[in-house]
Design an enzyme around this catalytic site. Structure first.
Site, PDB file in Angstrom:
ATOM      1  N   ASP A 120       0.862  -1.175   0.000  1.00  0.00           N
ATOM      2  CA  ASP A 120       0.000   0.000   0.000  1.00  0.00           C
ATOM      3  C   ASP A 120       0.903   1.231   0.000  1.00  0.00           C
ATOM      4  O   ASP A 120       1.622   1.483   0.966  1.00  0.00           O
ATOM      5  CB  ASP A 120      -0.895  -0.025   1.241  1.00  0.00           C
ATOM      6  CG  ASP A 120      -1.930   1.095   1.258  1.00  0.00           C
ATOM      7  OD1 ASP A 120      -1.727   2.097   0.559  1.00  0.00           O
ATOM      8  OD2 ASP A 120      -2.931   0.957   1.998  1.00  0.00           O
ATOM      9  N   HIS A 121       0.844   1.993  -1.089  1.00  0.00           N
ATOM     10  CA  HIS A 121       1.765   3.123  -1.231  1.00  0.00           C
ATOM     11  C   HIS A 121       1.454   4.247  -0.244  1.00  0.00           C
ATOM     12  O   HIS A 121       2.238   5.201  -0.104  1.00  0.00           O
ATOM     13  CB  HIS A 121       1.720   3.661  -2.660  1.00  0.00           C
ATOM     14  CG  HIS A 121       3.065   3.994  -3.215  1.00  0.00           C
ATOM     15  ND1 HIS A 121       4.002   4.710  -2.503  1.00  0.00           N
ATOM     16  CD2 HIS A 121       3.657   3.710  -4.398  1.00  0.00           C
ATOM     17  CE1 HIS A 121       5.098   4.862  -3.232  1.00  0.00           C
ATOM     18  NE2 HIS A 121       4.920   4.247  -4.390  1.00  0.00           N
ATOM     19  N   ARG A 122       0.336   4.165   0.471  1.00  0.00           N
ATOM     20  CA  ARG A 122       0.031   5.179   1.477  1.00  0.00           C
ATOM     21  C   ARG A 122       0.853   4.991   2.744  1.00  0.00           C
ATOM     22  O   ARG A 122       1.091   5.957   3.466  1.00  0.00           O
ATOM     23  CB  ARG A 122      -1.463   5.136   1.839  1.00  0.00           C
ATOM     24  CG  ARG A 122      -2.393   5.479   0.684  1.00  0.00           C
ATOM     25  CD  ARG A 122      -3.846   5.244   1.072  1.00  0.00           C
ATOM     26  NE  ARG A 122      -4.099   3.837   1.368  1.00  0.00           N
ATOM     27  CZ  ARG A 122      -5.275   3.358   1.783  1.00  0.00           C
ATOM     28  NH1 ARG A 122      -6.287   4.189   1.943  1.00  0.00           N
ATOM     29  NH2 ARG A 122      -5.431   2.072   2.020  1.00  0.00           N
TER      30      ARG A 122
END
Length: 496
Positions: A466-468
């Site tokens: 998850d790039h967040r």
């Protein structure tokens, strides 16, 4: 004096609101004990047996095998206090007279009273005995002089009703043993299910089908079992008969003129219901793809030394260590160094929640679809403990015996898709987790080792994240550490 009590589908926990009836474990007229399992149901999490909190004689069942019921819907009715008359049928207990036990109806069970029905949470047994109440039996629609049907006749009608519903008719509760339909609004079953009545009007007796799987296959594909000729003993309809009907060309409804050639039948599309485990997986994957901005990075690693280390461990005696357990041990060590990937995102609060424990999920393929059992507190387990827990959960998954607790709560997933003979993949993250490590097959490949070309055992590792929760640098650092441990297992000694 016997009292008829209604047992409803209990709260299954984990936010589950419905279940599919897989197999009835009791029949109308059977004597059941308190907490005896009466039906096997499949939820979106697992397949479980539901125990009944009452002891007595079963007087009615609601729903056929393959039917989905919501939590709180009636399952069975039990004549409590009639068990001592072990051979008595429900027609005896429902005979005329003011002293006869009351028969439950929906208006009595749903209106006015807020008493507990005795429902239990699946797998936890019953609590204190539920408060019991008498219900007013609706006035009989037939003349009082009409004799009550026998238990054998009621059972025959119940089987006939099941057969009619299996061939495509709407679902209705199974006929009670006293010969009256336990319809929710007090109307007769014939009035509620005209389609079933019409389908069975010209055919008497039940359809010769034993296997619930055959009935389910026919129901899902719209095959009329009464139109088939069984190839089994005594005309028994087998699965092969249903499959043969599926592949046979459709017969036109109206006859074509004698001079005209019949039009070719159009192929019929197959419809597979998205429910149970497969439906839950579909919902979770759709939500993951919709909510998580994922990215994937991958690397090839020389697993020769890891395979040699595993062989040396197993040659030393004691329980065998699985390759999956060694990869899991590497994962937990990598997550300790990169805790950002052992987290979840609370979108509404706009917060990243880093989790203190590693509950490691692993993908397991079963006949019922893909499931992800969870090894709790994997960061505190040795390779031997991980091996044993992986084996236990995998066997439970294949048997359909995983509990909801064993299928939830994961914080990171390990996906060994190499068992399918593939090298790489970009898997969808198991929502609400933040990352998944994929492991491809380990095969001999040409590799430059110590400055020379050699044949080595090579594996491709991929990390979808998850790039967040982190940037590519953190994800790359995690994956590189995993690859280093695969290539040089001695690196793990620093974390032991």
């Amino acid at each position: 004096m016997a009292q008829v009590l209604e047992f409803k589908l209990p709260d299954l926990g984990e936010g589950l609101t419905e279940a599919e009836i897989v197999r009835w474990l009791v029949s109308v007229g059977d004597v059941v004990a308190i907490d005896q399992p009466v039906v096997e149901v499949e939820t979106a999490k697992a397949m479980v047996e539901v125990p009944c909190p009452y002891g007595g004689v079963v007087t009615a069942r609601f729903g056929e095998e393959g039917t989905e019921l919501p939590v709180g819907a009636p399952l069975i009715t039990v004549a409590v206090g009639a068990a001592e008359a072990a051979g008595a049928d429900a027609s005896t207990s429902s005979g005329g007279g003011a002293a006869s036990p009351a028969k439950p109806d929906a208006s009595a069970s749903s209106g006015g009273s807020a008493e507990s029905s005795g429902n239990v949470l699946v797998g936890y047994g019953t609590g204190a005995p539920a408060a019991r109440r008498r219900r007013i039996r609706p006035a009989p629609s037939a003349p009082a002089a009409t004799p009550a049907p026998t238990a054998a006749a009621a059972s025959g009608r119940a089987r006939a009703g099941r057969a009619g519903r299996s061939s495509g008719g709407p679902t209705a509760p199974v006929t009670a043993a006293n010969g009256t339909s336990p319809a929710a609004n007090g109307t007769s079953a014939a009035a509620q299910t005209p389609a079933t009545g019409a389908a069975t009007a010209g055919h008497s007796g039940p359809v010769a089908v034993i296997s619930p799987l055959v009935r389910k296959l026919a129901r899902e594909h719209g095959v009329d079992l009464r139109a088939l000729t069984g190839s089994g003993p005594d005309g028994l309809i087998l699965r092969a008969d249903v499959e043969r009907a599926l592949h046979a060309p459709e017969t036109p409804i109206t006859e074509a003129p004698a001079t005209a050639a019949p039009a070719p039948a159009a192929p019929r599309a197959e419809r597979v219901p998205l429910r149970g485990v497969r439906g839950a997986v579909a919902d979770k994957l759709s939500r993951s793809r919709r909510e998580i901005p994922d990215a994937t990075c991958w690397v090839d690693a020389d697993a020769t030394e890891l395979m040699a280390a595993r062989a040396a461990m197993n040659a030393a005696g004691g329980p065998k260590i699985s390759l999956l357990a060694l990869l899991a041990r590497i994962c937990t060590a990598a997550l300790e160094r990169h805790p950002e990937l052992n987290s979840t995102v609370e979108t509404e609060a706009r917060e990243i929640v880093r989790l203190p424990a590693v509950h490691l999920g692993f993908a397991a393929q079963t006949d019922r679809g893909l499931v992800v059992p969870v090894v709790k507190d994997a960061h505190n387990r040795s390779a031997e403990s991980l091996t044993a827990e992986f084996a236990r959960l995998t066997e439970a998954a294949r048997q359909g015996a995983l509990t909801p607790a064993e299928l939830t709560g994961g914080t990171f997933t390990l996906n060994n898709y190499g068992v399918f003979g593939v090298d790489g993949s970009t898997p969808i993250i198991n929502h609400p987790e933040a990352a998944m490590l994929g492991v491809g097959r380990i095969i001999p490949k040409p590799w430059v080792h110590q400055g020379e070309l050699a044949v080595r055992q090579v594996v491709q590792l991929s990390l979808t994240f998850d790039h967040r929760v982190c940037d590519g640098g953190t994800a790359g650092g995690f994956l590189r550490y995993v690859a280093d441990c695969v290539e040089h297992p001695s690196v793990l000694l620093r974390t032991l």
